[in-house]
Design an enzyme around this catalytic site. Structure first.
Site, PDB file in Angstrom:
ATOM      1  N   GLU A  19       4.082  -4.769   7.454  1.00 16.57           N
ATOM      2  CA  GLU A  19       3.017  -3.826   8.327  1.00 16.57           C
ATOM      3  C   GLU A  19       3.120  -3.194   9.525  1.00 16.57           C
ATOM      4  OE1 GLU A  19       2.206  -5.867   6.509  1.00 16.57           O
ATOM      5  OE2 GLU A  19       0.820  -4.803   4.539  1.00 16.57           O
ATOM      6  N   ALA A  39       0.961  -0.811   0.232  1.00 12.29           N
ATOM      7  CA  ALA A  39      -0.004   0.529  -0.088  1.00 12.29           C
ATOM      8  C   ALA A  39       1.191   1.019  -0.188  1.00 12.29           C
ATOM      9  CB  ALA A  39      -1.138  -0.180   0.863  1.00 12.29           C
ATOM     10  N   GLU A  91      -0.612  -9.177  -0.557  1.00 12.31           N
ATOM     11  CA  GLU A  91      -2.256  -8.990  -0.123  1.00 12.31           C
ATOM     12  C   GLU A  91      -3.309  -9.396  -1.220  1.00 12.31           C
ATOM     13  OE1 GLU A  91      -2.725  -5.984   3.532  1.00 12.31           O
ATOM     14  OE2 GLU A  91      -3.353  -7.109   4.149  1.00 12.31           O
ATOM     15  N   GLY A 100       0.295  -4.835   1.169  1.00 10.69           N
ATOM     16  CA  GLY A 100      -0.813  -4.718   0.287  1.00 10.69           C
ATOM     17  C   GLY A 100      -0.702  -5.649  -0.884  1.00 10.69           C
TER      18      GLY A 100
HETATM   19  N1  COA Z   1       4.497   3.617  -0.961  1.00 12.80           N
HETATM   20  C1  COA Z   1       5.409   4.269  -1.072  1.00 12.80           C
HETATM   21  N2  COA Z   1       6.218   4.562  -1.337  1.00 12.80           N
HETATM   22  C2  COA Z   1       7.239   2.893  -2.095  1.00 12.80           C
HETATM   23  C3  COA Z   1       6.779   2.024  -1.069  1.00 12.80           C
HETATM   24  C4  COA Z   1       5.448   2.150  -0.491  1.00 12.80           C
HETATM   25  N3  COA Z   1       4.808   0.980  -0.024  1.00 12.80           N
HETATM   26  N4  COA Z   1       7.755   1.366  -1.227  1.00 12.80           N
HETATM   27  C5  COA Z   1       8.700   1.740  -1.971  1.00 12.80           C
HETATM   28  N5  COA Z   1       8.319   3.171  -1.973  1.00 12.80           N
HETATM   29  C6  COA Z   1       9.254   3.764  -2.781  1.00 12.80           C
HETATM   30  C7  COA Z   1      10.345   4.898  -1.812  1.00 12.80           C
HETATM   31  O1  COA Z   1       9.719   6.031  -1.269  1.00 12.80           O
HETATM   32  C8  COA Z   1      10.900   5.208  -3.463  1.00 12.80           C
HETATM   33  O2  COA Z   1      10.937   6.502  -3.529  1.00 12.80           O
HETATM   34  P1  COA Z   1      11.896   7.402  -3.671  1.00 12.80           P
HETATM   35  O3  COA Z   1      12.525   6.468  -4.395  1.00 12.80           O
HETATM   36  O4  COA Z   1      11.272   8.599  -4.425  1.00 12.80           O
HETATM   37  O5  COA Z   1      12.581   7.783  -2.947  1.00 12.80           O
HETATM   38  C9  COA Z   1      11.200   3.947  -4.037  1.00 12.80           C
HETATM   39  O6  COA Z   1       9.481   3.431  -3.680  1.00 12.80           O
HETATM   40  C10 COA Z   1      11.994   3.239  -4.363  1.00 12.80           C
HETATM   41  O7  COA Z   1      11.983   2.446  -2.996  1.00 12.80           O
HETATM   42  P2  COA Z   1      13.489   2.507  -2.295  1.00 12.80           P
HETATM   43  O8  COA Z   1      13.045   1.898  -0.478  1.00 12.80           O
HETATM   44  O9  COA Z   1      14.513   3.624  -1.981  1.00 12.80           O
HETATM   45  O10 COA Z   1      14.288   0.534  -3.263  1.00 12.80           O
HETATM   46  P3  COA Z   1      14.897   0.131  -2.676  1.00 12.80           P
HETATM   47  O11 COA Z   1      15.049  -1.166  -3.630  1.00 12.80           O
HETATM   48  O12 COA Z   1      16.277   0.517  -1.462  1.00 12.80           O
HETATM   49  O13 COA Z   1      14.211  -1.004  -0.974  1.00 12.80           O
HETATM   50  C11 COA Z   1      12.569  -1.690  -0.365  1.00 12.80           C
HETATM   51  C12 COA Z   1      13.029  -1.322  -1.659  1.00 12.80           C
HETATM   52  C13 COA Z   1      10.679  -2.419  -1.474  1.00 12.80           C
HETATM   53  C14 COA Z   1      12.740  -2.989   0.282  1.00 12.80           C
HETATM   54  C15 COA Z   1      11.405  -0.149  -0.023  1.00 12.80           C
HETATM   55  O14 COA Z   1      11.100  -0.160  -0.609  1.00 12.80           O
HETATM   56  C16 COA Z   1      10.881  -0.805   0.904  1.00 12.80           C
HETATM   57  O15 COA Z   1      11.065  -1.592   2.534  1.00 12.80           O
HETATM   58  N6  COA Z   1       9.154  -0.414   1.461  1.00 12.80           N
HETATM   59  C17 COA Z   1       8.225  -0.688   1.132  1.00 12.80           C
HETATM   60  C18 COA Z   1       7.954  -1.592   2.239  1.00 12.80           C
HETATM   61  C19 COA Z   1       6.903  -1.934   2.634  1.00 12.80           C
HETATM   62  O16 COA Z   1       6.718  -1.840   3.925  1.00 12.80           O
HETATM   63  N7  COA Z   1       5.526  -2.649   2.601  1.00 12.80           N
HETATM   64  C20 COA Z   1       4.317  -2.121   3.682  1.00 12.80           C
HETATM   65  C21 COA Z   1       3.071  -0.914   2.698  1.00 12.80           C
HETATM   66  S1  COA Z   1       1.977  -1.259   3.802  1.00 12.80           S
END
Ligand code: COA
Length: 248
Positions: free
Chosen positions: A129, A61, A109, A106
Site C-alpha cells: 500500500e 483491495a 489482510e 487487502g
Molecule cells: N485492484 C484492481 N485491479 C487490479 C489489482 C487491484 N488490486 N491488481 C491487479 N489488478 C488488475 C490490473 O489493473 C489488470 O487489469 P487490466 O487487465 O484491466 O489492465 C489485471 O488486474 C491484471 O494485472 P496486471 O498488473 O496486468 O498483471 P501482472 O501479472 O503484470 O501483475 C500484480 C500482477 C499483482 C503484480 C500487479 O497487478 C499489481 O501490482 N497489482 C496491485 C497490487 C497492489 O498494490 N495491491 C494492494 C492494493 S491496496
C-alpha cells in the site's frame, strides 16, 4: 444473500468459499467482502476453507475504487473492512486460507484474518500500500505485527516488499507450503471439523485476541492518508501503469 463474486459449496462439516471475481487477480471490493462475511456467518458452524479461483488468492483491495475515496469516506470504508475481517477472526470455528498466485494488500489482510494459512510455493505476498501513497486499512498493520513482531512488520510494511512463500514461512506467516496447497488445506479443514467444537472455539478466542490492538487508530490513519496528494498520485500511477512520483 445472492452471491456474485464468490462460489460456495459444502462438504459435510466444511464450507468452501471461492473468490471468483471477473478480474483474474480477484481484487476485493466491499460487495465481495460482504459476500464472504455472509457465507461465513451463515455456514451453520462449518470449518471454512477460503481460496481464490483463477490466477490469485487476491491482489488486494480494488484499486479502481480508490480514486473516489476522500479522507471521510476512506475511514468509513476501512471501518467496514475491519468489521468484516473481525467477523472472520471471531467466527467460532477455524477459517483456513488456501493461497496461490498473489496475496497482496487487502488480499493478504484477508488471509491474516484467517486462523491457518497454507500456500503454494509460487505465491507472492506483501502489503504494498505504501507504494500507492496509502497504508493497510483492513487490520494488516496490527495482525502482521502480532504474527511477525514489530521490527519485521515495520520493515515489510514501510518498504511494501513482496516476497515468496518460502520467506513468508520463515517469518511464521504460513502453517504449510505445498504444491498441493488446496488438498493440504482441505485435509486440515476435514481434520479440524472433527475436533471438539467448544474446545476449538475457546482455543481460537484465547490465541487470536490481541490485548493491545490499535485497530481504531488504523481506521483513523487510513482515512487521514486519503487527505494527502501522494495518495492521488500513487493510485493514479498504478491505474496509468507508470511509476509514482511522490512529493517528498
Ligand atoms: N485492484 C484492481 N485491479 C487490479 C489489482 C487491484 N488490486 N491488481 C491487479 N489488478 C488488475 C490490473 O489493473 C489488470 O487489469 P487490466 O487487465 O484491466 O489492465 C489485471 O488486474 C491484471 O494485472 P496486471 O498488473 O496486468 O498483471 P501482472 O501479472 O503484470 O501483475 C500484480 C500482477 C499483482 C503484480 C500487479 O497487478 C499489481 O501490482 N497489482 C496491485 C497490487 C497492489 O498494490 N495491491 C494492494 C492494493 S491496496
Amino acid at each position: 444473500m445472492e452471491y456474485e463474486n464468490i462460489l460456495v459449496s459444502d462438504r459435510e462439516k466444511v464450507r468452501i468459499v471461492t473468490l471468483n471475481r471477473k478480474s483474474p487477480l480477484n481484487p476485493l471490493d466491499m460487495d465481495t467482502l460482504r459476500e464472504i462475511k455472509d457465507a461465513v456467518l451463515n455456514s451453520e458452524n462449518r470449518v471454512i476453507l477460503l481460496h481464490g479461483a483463477n490466477r490469485a488468492f487476491s491482489a488486494g483491495a480494488d484499486i479502481n475504487n480508490f480514486m473516489k475515496l476522500t479522507n471521510d469516506t476512506a475511514g468509513i470504508f476501512a471501518k467496514e473492512g475491519h468489521d468484516i475481517m473481525n467477523a472472520l477472526s471471531s467466527y467460532p470455528r477455524p477459517v483456513i486460507a488456501a493461497i496461490h498466485g498473489y496475496c497482496l494488500g487487502g488480499g493478504f489482510e484477508l488471509a491474516l484474518a484467517c486462523d491457518i494459512r497454507v500456500a503454494h510455493p509460487d505465491t507472492t505476498f506483501g502489503l504494498p500500500e505504501v507504494n500507492l501513497g496509502i497504508l493497510p486499512g483492513f487490520g494488516g498493520t496490527q495482525r502482521l505485527r502480532h504474527i511477525v513482531g514489530e521490527t519485521l512488520a515495520f520493515g515489510l510494511i514501510s518498504t511494501g516488499k513482496r516476497y515468496k512463500a518460502s520467506e513468508a514461512f520463515t517469518y511464521g506467516l504460513l502453517n504449510e507450503v505445498s504444491e498441493n496447497y488446496l488438498e493440504v488445506a482441505m485435509k486440515l479443514a476435514e481434520e479440524l471439523s472433527k475436533k471438539p467444537k467448544e474446545s476449538l472455539r475457546l482455543i481460537k478466542h484465547l490465541v487470536r485476541n490481541a490485548p493491545d490492538d490499535m485497530f481504531e487508530e488504523e481506521i483513523d490513519a487510513f482515512g487521514e492518508v486519503f487527505a494527502y496528494p501522494d495518495r492521488e498520485e500513487g493510485v493514479k500511477a498504478f491505474l496509468e501503469k507508470r511509476e509514482a512520483n511522490f512529493q517528498d
